[in-house]
Design a protein around this motif. Structure first.
Motif, PDB file in Angstrom:
ATOM      1  N   VAL A 155       6.715   7.650   6.404  1.00 30.80           N
ATOM      2  CA  VAL A 155       7.104   8.735   5.498  1.00 30.80           C
ATOM      3  C   VAL A 155       7.936   8.175   4.345  1.00 30.80           C
ATOM      4  N   ASP A 156       8.903   7.317   4.647  1.00 28.33           N
ATOM      5  CA  ASP A 156       9.764   6.743   3.601  1.00 28.33           C
ATOM      6  C   ASP A 156       8.957   5.911   2.612  1.00 28.33           C
ATOM      7  N   ALA A 157       8.026   5.112   3.102  1.00 32.44           N
ATOM      8  CA  ALA A 157       7.214   4.274   2.215  1.00 32.44           C
ATOM      9  C   ALA A 157       6.357   5.132   1.284  1.00 32.44           C
ATOM     10  N   ILE A 158       5.760   6.180   1.822  1.00 30.86           N
ATOM     11  CA  ILE A 158       4.944   7.072   0.992  1.00 30.86           C
ATOM     12  C   ILE A 158       5.839   7.806  -0.009  1.00 30.86           C
ATOM     13  N   TRP A 159       6.999   8.269   0.439  1.00 25.83           N
ATOM     14  CA  TRP A 159       7.919   9.000  -0.433  1.00 25.83           C
ATOM     15  C   TRP A 159       8.348   8.136  -1.616  1.00 25.83           C
ATOM     16  N   LYS A 160       8.601   6.848  -1.381  1.00 25.06           N
ATOM     17  CA  LYS A 160       8.963   5.948  -2.482  1.00 25.06           C
ATOM     18  C   LYS A 160       7.843   5.870  -3.508  1.00 25.06           C
ATOM     19  N   ALA A 161       6.600   5.810  -3.031  1.00 25.06           N
ATOM     20  CA  ALA A 161       5.458   5.767  -3.947  1.00 25.06           C
ATOM     21  C   ALA A 161       5.320   7.087  -4.701  1.00 25.06           C
ATOM     22  N   VAL A 162       5.520   8.203  -4.007  1.00 27.74           N
ATOM     23  CA  VAL A 162       5.434   9.521  -4.650  1.00 27.74           C
ATOM     24  C   VAL A 162       6.483   9.625  -5.759  1.00 27.74           C
ATOM     25  N   ARG A 163       7.707   9.238  -5.452  1.00 28.50           N
ATOM     26  CA  ARG A 163       8.788   9.295  -6.451  1.00 28.50           C
ATOM     27  C   ARG A 163       8.538   8.345  -7.610  1.00 28.50           C
ATOM     28  N   ALA A 164       7.919   7.196  -7.333  1.00 31.72           N
ATOM     29  CA  ALA A 164       7.650   6.211  -8.383  1.00 31.72           C
ATOM     30  C   ALA A 164       6.722   6.763  -9.460  1.00 31.72           C
ATOM     31  N   LYS A 174       8.192  16.537  -1.181  1.00 32.14           N
ATOM     32  CA  LYS A 174       8.185  15.664  -0.002  1.00 32.14           C
ATOM     33  C   LYS A 174       7.236  16.173   1.080  1.00 32.14           C
ATOM     34  N   SER A 175       6.861  17.443   1.046  1.00 34.07           N
ATOM     35  CA  SER A 175       5.950  17.973   2.065  1.00 34.07           C
ATOM     36  C   SER A 175       4.585  17.288   1.992  1.00 34.07           C
ATOM     37  N   ILE A 176       4.180  16.887   0.796  1.00 34.02           N
ATOM     38  CA  ILE A 176       2.920  16.143   0.641  1.00 34.02           C
ATOM     39  C   ILE A 176       3.035  14.815   1.388  1.00 34.02           C
ATOM     40  N   THR A 177       4.191  14.179   1.269  1.00 35.38           N
ATOM     41  CA  THR A 177       4.455  12.917   1.942  1.00 35.38           C
ATOM     42  C   THR A 177       4.310  13.069   3.450  1.00 35.38           C
ATOM     43  N   GLU A 178       4.927  14.101   3.973  1.00 35.42           N
ATOM     44  CA  GLU A 178       4.866  14.369   5.420  1.00 35.42           C
ATOM     45  C   GLU A 178       3.418  14.593   5.860  1.00 35.42           C
ATOM     46  N   HIS A 179       2.680  15.370   5.088  1.00 34.01           N
ATOM     47  CA  HIS A 179       1.291  15.689   5.434  1.00 34.01           C
ATOM     48  C   HIS A 179       0.417  14.435   5.433  1.00 34.01           C
ATOM     49  N   LYS A 198      -2.624   7.982  -8.302  1.00 30.63           N
ATOM     50  CA  LYS A 198      -1.439   7.357  -8.900  1.00 30.63           C
ATOM     51  C   LYS A 198      -0.458   6.902  -7.818  1.00 30.63           C
ATOM     52  N   THR A 199      -0.265   7.743  -6.828  1.00 28.14           N
ATOM     53  CA  THR A 199       0.642   7.387  -5.737  1.00 28.14           C
ATOM     54  C   THR A 199       0.078   6.215  -4.944  1.00 28.14           C
ATOM     55  N   ALA A 200      -1.235   6.226  -4.727  1.00 26.11           N
ATOM     56  CA  ALA A 200      -1.883   5.115  -4.018  1.00 26.11           C
ATOM     57  C   ALA A 200      -1.669   3.814  -4.775  1.00 26.11           C
ATOM     58  N   LYS A 201      -1.807   3.867  -6.094  1.00 32.00           N
ATOM     59  CA  LYS A 201      -1.610   2.666  -6.902  1.00 32.00           C
ATOM     60  C   LYS A 201      -0.169   2.162  -6.781  1.00 32.00           C
ATOM     61  N   ALA A 202       0.802   3.082  -6.848  1.00 34.64           N
ATOM     62  CA  ALA A 202       2.208   2.688  -6.703  1.00 34.64           C
ATOM     63  C   ALA A 202       2.445   2.074  -5.327  1.00 34.64           C
ATOM     64  N   TYR A 203       1.844   2.661  -4.304  1.00 34.47           N
ATOM     65  CA  TYR A 203       1.978   2.160  -2.927  1.00 34.47           C
ATOM     66  C   TYR A 203       1.381   0.753  -2.821  1.00 34.47           C
ATOM     67  N   ILE A 204       0.214   0.567  -3.398  1.00 32.58           N
ATOM     68  CA  ILE A 204      -0.478  -0.723  -3.355  1.00 32.58           C
ATOM     69  C   ILE A 204       0.333  -1.785  -4.107  1.00 32.58           C
ATOM     70  N   LEU A 205       0.849  -1.426  -5.277  1.00 31.06           N
ATOM     71  CA  LEU A 205       1.643  -2.380  -6.058  1.00 31.06           C
ATOM     72  C   LEU A 205       2.922  -2.776  -5.337  1.00 31.06           C
ATOM     73  N   TYR A 206       3.591  -1.803  -4.716  1.00 26.97           N
ATOM     74  CA  TYR A 206       4.799  -2.106  -3.958  1.00 26.97           C
ATOM     75  C   TYR A 206       4.472  -3.017  -2.776  1.00 26.97           C
ATOM     76  N   ARG A 207       3.372  -2.720  -2.113  1.00 33.91           N
ATOM     77  CA  ARG A 207       2.938  -3.535  -0.979  1.00 33.91           C
ATOM     78  C   ARG A 207       2.676  -4.978  -1.418  1.00 33.91           C
ATOM     79  N   ALA A 208       2.030  -5.149  -2.565  1.00 36.21           N
ATOM     80  CA  ALA A 208       1.736  -6.489  -3.091  1.00 36.21           C
ATOM     81  C   ALA A 208       3.031  -7.222  -3.452  1.00 36.21           C
ATOM     82  N   LYS A 209       3.971  -6.484  -4.043  1.00 32.15           N
ATOM     83  CA  LYS A 209       5.265  -7.088  -4.399  1.00 32.15           C
ATOM     84  C   LYS A 209       5.986  -7.590  -3.158  1.00 32.15           C
ATOM     85  N   ARG A 210       6.010  -6.781  -2.114  1.00 27.58           N
ATOM     86  CA  ARG A 210       6.674  -7.177  -0.859  1.00 27.58           C
ATOM     87  C   ARG A 210       5.988  -8.393  -0.239  1.00 27.58           C
ATOM     88  N   THR A 211       4.671  -8.460  -0.335  1.00 25.42           N
ATOM     89  CA  THR A 211       3.940  -9.618   0.191  1.00 25.42           C
ATOM     90  C   THR A 211       4.353 -10.879  -0.549  1.00 25.42           C
TER      91      THR A 211
END
Length: 123
Positions: free
Chosen positions: A19-28, A34-39, A72-85
Motif C-alpha cells: 500500500v505504501d509503495a503504491i501510495w508513493k507512486a500515486v502521490r508522485a 488513497k482508497s484507489i491505493t488500497e483497492h 501515470k502511476t504505473a510509470k512512477a512506480y516503475i521508475l522508482y523501482r528502477a531507481k531502487r535497483t
C-alpha cells in the motif's frame, strides 16, 4: 503468506508495504485518493500465492496499475523501482570494493590492529 526477500530470507507478508509503495507512486503523479491505493493493493494481493518473491509482488502491482487504467502511476512506480535497483547495485559494488581493500590491507604488522579504525589508517 510468506515473501522471499532478494537475499533469500523469508518473512511474513506485510500488506502495508505494498500500500505504501503504491501510495508513493500515486502521490508522485499528483493523486490524492488513497482508497484507489488500497483497492489496487488488494487486487494484486488476490493474485499472489503462499510464497512469493519481492520481484513477483512488484510485477503484480505494476500489472494491476496498468490494467486499472493508472498508466501515470504505473510509470512512477516503475521508475522508482528502477531507481531502487540502481541504488542496491551501487551499494553492492561499493561493499565489494571495500571488501577487496580490506583483504589487500590485511598485512601482518604487530603495531596495527584489526579494528575498523586501524583498517582506515592502513587504507
Amino acid at each position: 503468506m510468506k515473501i522471499i526477500k532478494r537475499d533469500g530470507r523469508e518473512q511474513d507478508f506485510n500488506r502495508e508495504k505494498i500500500v505504501d509503495a503504491i501510495w508513493k507512486a500515486v502521490r508522485a503523479v499528483g493523486g490524492v485518493d488513497k482508497s484507489i491505493t488500497e483497492h489496487i493493493a488488494d487486487e494484486a494481493i488476490k493474485k499472489m500465492y503462499d510464497r512469493i518473491t519481492v520481484e513477483e509482488v512488484q510485477d503484480l502491482v505494476e500489472k494491476e496499475l496498468i490494467e486499472r487504467g493508472h498508466a501515470k502511476t504505473a510509470k512512477a512506480y516503475i521508475l522508482y523501482r528502477a531507481k531502487r535497483t540502481r541504488e542496491r547495485e551501487a551499494r553492492t559494488e561499493l561493499m565489494d570494493c571495500v571488501g577487496k581493500i580490506m583483504v589487500e590491507t590485511n598485512r601482518d604488522n604487530a603495531n596495527i590492529g584489526e579494528s575498523p579504525s586501524s583498517k582506515m589508517l592502513q587504507i
